[in-house]
Design a protein around this motif. Structure first.
Motif, short mmCIF file in Angstrom:
data_model
loop_
_atom_site.label_atom_id
_atom_site.label_comp_id
_atom_site.label_asym_id
_atom_site.label_seq_id
_atom_site.Cartn_x
_atom_site.Cartn_y
_atom_site.Cartn_z
N ARG A 287 0.97 -1.26 -0.01
CA ARG A 287 -0.15 0.00 0.09
C ARG A 287 0.86 1.41 0.10
O ARG A 287 1.73 1.43 0.67
N GLY A 288 0.63 2.13 -0.99
CA GLY A 288 1.21 3.43 -1.05
C GLY A 288 2.45 3.41 -2.07
O GLY A 288 3.07 4.17 -2.28
N ASP A 289 2.82 2.20 -2.55
CA ASP A 289 3.93 2.04 -3.69
C ASP A 289 3.44 2.71 -4.97
O ASP A 289 2.11 2.74 -5.23
N LEU A 290 4.44 3.32 -5.61
CA LEU A 290 4.10 3.64 -6.74
C LEU A 290 4.38 2.60 -8.03
O LEU A 290 5.01 1.54 -7.91
N MET A 291 3.40 2.64 -9.28
CA MET A 291 3.44 1.84 -9.98
C MET A 291 3.81 2.34 -11.43
O MET A 291 3.05 3.52 -11.53
N PHE A 292 4.61 1.85 -12.19
CA PHE A 292 5.03 2.56 -13.53
C PHE A 292 4.50 1.60 -14.67
O PHE A 292 4.70 0.20 -14.53
N PHE A 293 3.78 2.10 -15.64
CA PHE A 293 3.49 1.34 -16.58
C PHE A 293 3.89 1.63 -18.23
O PHE A 293 4.28 2.71 -18.39
N MET A 294 3.83 0.74 -19.10
CA MET A 294 4.28 1.11 -20.44
C MET A 294 2.99 1.35 -21.41
O MET A 294 1.84 1.43 -20.76
N ASP A 295 3.14 1.81 -22.57
CA ASP A 295 1.94 2.14 -23.42
C ASP A 295 0.92 0.96 -23.57
O ASP A 295 1.31 -0.22 -23.49
N TYR A 296 -0.25 1.20 -23.60
CA TYR A 296 -1.15 0.35 -23.92
C TYR A 296 -1.10 -0.34 -25.56
O TYR A 296 -0.91 0.44 -26.48
N LYS A 297 -1.22 -1.51 -25.41
CA LYS A 297 -1.05 -2.26 -26.60
C LYS A 297 -2.07 -3.31 -27.08
O LYS A 297 -2.24 -4.05 -27.75
N GLY A 298 -3.20 -3.35 -25.88
CA GLY A 298 -4.21 -4.30 -25.95
C GLY A 298 -4.56 -5.06 -24.84
O GLY A 298 -3.74 -4.92 -23.68
N ASN A 299 -5.87 -5.51 -24.73
CA ASN A 299 -6.25 -6.22 -23.26
C ASN A 299 -5.53 -7.40 -23.32
O ASN A 299 -5.61 -8.20 -22.14
N SER A 300 -5.37 -8.24 -24.35
CA SER A 300 -4.78 -9.89 -24.09
C SER A 300 -3.20 -9.64 -23.64
O SER A 300 -2.33 -8.71 -24.07
N ALA A 301 -2.90 -10.56 -22.78
CA ALA A 301 -1.47 -10.88 -22.46
C ALA A 301 -0.68 -11.06 -23.64
O ALA A 301 0.62 -10.78 -23.59
#
Length: 358
Positions: A287-301
């Motif tokens: 709880r409280g951690d920052l999360m970093f994400f890449m660009d969206y490329k689709g809903n499927s893995a």
């Protein structure tokens, strides 16, 4: 209506400019150290003194230094050093160390007193892990800034076994944890790590101070106060009427704990990598951690297969709330600042996370 931290800061700076030349106990008093008495003597470390009139204890030997607290008439203090004819560095009964005027209308030095010497001033150190620099030797002390890994500092004193008083390379003076996970000290001209001898603290009543978890809750609470604030890509860092993702994260840390993170998500990611232990699985988040994400490329893995996430570009930052929930803002259509479930789409885009406050 929420009044922004930035607006409050501006108001306080205007007020500070108006009263900077005023004394503490009466309007006619001059600011501490503005006109020191000719009778001031050079005090030695270890001497004790009595406060003769209410005066500010500051974080630096300057009237622009932050006010740590107010010393009241009759308070007993210990002289730590006298950097110049205008200022004493003193330690108050509660362990607070700072600077106050040498003018004898504010302070009377007992020349016959002998105190306990502070830790050797020749000791220098290196920050090993990001740690808060505070105005007082307590987790309730205001955070001046976060010291980064690799910064050089000088040891001034050790008021108790848990805290060091240090000076940074930019001249800032404050307190950091004495835990060896944060700092490594060595004598100038010598080798190896040394442990400063603690200065026995003055007896003070035990107090309850908030730890990291309380600070994290303060940051989350600040973020919740902005729920519904509209999204704007490239939002101004000087107002809180709109946010993009990184502006929002930066603002809530400033509001809650006066910690100023970098301005964009990629720099914030670099900051976490340099000052925290990163996790690459959402199961390792707290709880409280920052999360970093890449660009969206689709809903499927499968849309993310073959991507080297260690080299992927950060395009979004959010705060993890626990129980699969995140606090963030990412588009106009989504409604601005909101709490979301950590969906499969977000999980597929996740690069890494880590703590800002430990």
């Amino acid at each position: 209506m929420i009044k922004s931290h930035k607006q409050l800061t501006a108001s306080l700076l205007v007020s500070a400019a108006i009263v900077a030349g005023l004394g503490v106990s009466a309007p006619g008093n001059a600011a501490a150290a503005s006109n020191p008495s000719n009778s001031v003597m050079a005090a030695a470390a270890g001497q004790t003194a009595v406060i003769e009139a209410s005066v500010r204890l500051r974080s630096t030997p300057s009237t622009s230094g932050e006010v740590v607290k107010y010393l009241q008439k009759g308070d007993q203090v210990q002289i730590v050093a006298q950097p110049n004819s205008y200022w004493y560095q003193v330690k108050a009964a509660d362990g607070s160390v700072g600077y106050t005027s040498t003018d004898d209308k504010y302070i009377s030095v007992n020349s016959s007193s002998v105190g306990t010497p502070t830790a050797p001033s020749a000791q220098t150190g290196t920050i090993k892990y990001g740690v808060n620099l505070r105005t007082a030797p307590s987790t309730s002390g205001k955070v001046l800034r976060l010291l980064k890994k690799g910064e050089q500092v000088q040891l001034l004193a050790q008021p108790n076994s848990s805290w060091y008083q240090i000076q940074t390379s930019d001249g800032s003076i404050g307190y950091i944890s004495s835990s060896d996970q944060y700092t490594s000290f060595a004598n100038n001209g010598g080798t190896g790590t040394v442990t400063p001898t603690p200065t026995p603290p003055a007896p003070v009543p035990p107090i309850s101070t908030p730890g990291a978890s309380a600070q994290i809750e303060s940051v989350i609470s600040a973020g919740m106060g902005y729920l519904g604030t509209p999204y704007e890509f490239g939002s101004s860092r000087y107002d809180t009427s709109t946010f993009d993702c990184s502006d929002f994260i930066r603002q809530i840390f400033m509001d809650a704990v006066n910690l100023k993170l970098p301005a964009d998500s990629r720099q914030q990611g670099d900051w976490v990598k340099s000052n925290s232990t990163v996790v690459t699985s959402t199961s390792g988040l707290k709880r409280g951690d920052l999360m970093f994400f890449m660009d969206y490329k689709g809903n499927s893995a499968s849309a993310y297969e073959g991507i080297d996430k260690s080299k992927a570009r950060i395009s979004h930052v959010a705060m993890y709330l626990g129980d699969g929930q995140v606090l963030h803002t990412y588009s106009v259509a989504s409604g601005g600042v909101k709490v979301d479930k950590l969906s499969a789409s977000w999980t597929n885009r996740f690069l890494f996370g880590g703590s800002v406050i430990r």
